[in-house]
Write a protein that holds these residues in place. Structure first.
Motif, mmCIF file in Angstrom:
data_model
loop_
_atom_site.group_PDB
_atom_site.id
_atom_site.type_symbol
_atom_site.label_atom_id
_atom_site.label_comp_id
_atom_site.label_asym_id
_atom_site.label_seq_id
_atom_site.Cartn_x
_atom_site.Cartn_y
_atom_site.Cartn_z
ATOM 1 N N UNK A 52 -5.528 13.063 -2.501
ATOM 2 C CA UNK A 52 -5.598 12.325 -1.237
ATOM 3 C C UNK A 52 -4.264 11.609 -1.019
ATOM 4 N N UNK A 53 -3.627 11.903 0.112
ATOM 5 C CA UNK A 53 -2.316 11.326 0.410
ATOM 6 C C UNK A 53 -2.413 10.451 1.649
ATOM 7 N N UNK A 54 -1.848 9.263 1.561
ATOM 8 C CA UNK A 54 -1.789 8.344 2.697
ATOM 9 C C UNK A 54 -0.333 8.015 2.965
ATOM 10 N N UNK A 55 0.098 8.226 4.208
ATOM 11 C CA UNK A 55 1.440 7.843 4.636
ATOM 12 C C UNK A 55 1.291 6.806 5.730
ATOM 13 N N UNK A 56 2.025 5.715 5.612
ATOM 14 C CA UNK A 56 1.963 4.659 6.618
ATOM 15 C C UNK A 56 3.372 4.365 7.122
ATOM 16 N N UNK A 57 3.527 4.418 8.433
ATOM 17 C CA UNK A 57 4.773 4.007 9.087
ATOM 18 C C UNK A 57 4.467 2.710 9.801
ATOM 19 N N UNK A 58 5.217 1.679 9.481
ATOM 20 C CA UNK A 58 4.993 0.361 10.064
ATOM 21 C C UNK A 58 6.206 -0.015 10.889
ATOM 22 N N UNK A 59 5.979 -0.379 12.141
ATOM 23 C CA UNK A 59 7.064 -0.706 13.055
ATOM 24 C C UNK A 59 7.113 -2.218 13.272
#
Length: 100
Positions: A52-59
């Motif tokens: 299970x892969x989680x990628x988070x981009x936070x601006x």
């Protein structure tokens, strides 16, 4: 904060999306100027348990953070990624304080 959640190669249930939203909302405690976030939930087709892969981009204003975590469950990966983002946001806030 606006949280955009996308699941890749599977359909995420409401509980998982609610969990992601609640966990991401906690980031506002560390840095209140977060604009939006993109959360990508992916399942890797391997025999390994940690697929299970989680990628988070936070601006945030004048900056963005990217975190990628791979774990046995999405909840564990989201929690780990958010903890990493919390540290980065605290560091950014400290940097802003020293400049002011």
């Amino acid at each position: 904060m606006e949280v955009n959640t996308q699941s890749v190669n599977f359909v995420a249930d409401g509980k998982l999306i609610d969990f992601v939203k609640r966990r991401m909302d906690k980031l506002d405690l560390f840095y209140d100027k977060v604009i939006s976030s993109d959360v990508y939930l992916k399942v890797e087709n391997t025999s390994a348990k940690e697929n299970k892969i989680v990628e988070i981009k936070l601006l945030v204003p004048r900056d963005k953070f990217m975190v990628k975590k791979q774990c046995k469950s999405f909840e564990e990966a989201v929690d780990s990624a958010c903890s990493s983002l919390e540290r980065q946001l605290v560091k950014k806030k400290e940097k802003l304080r020293t400049k002011a």
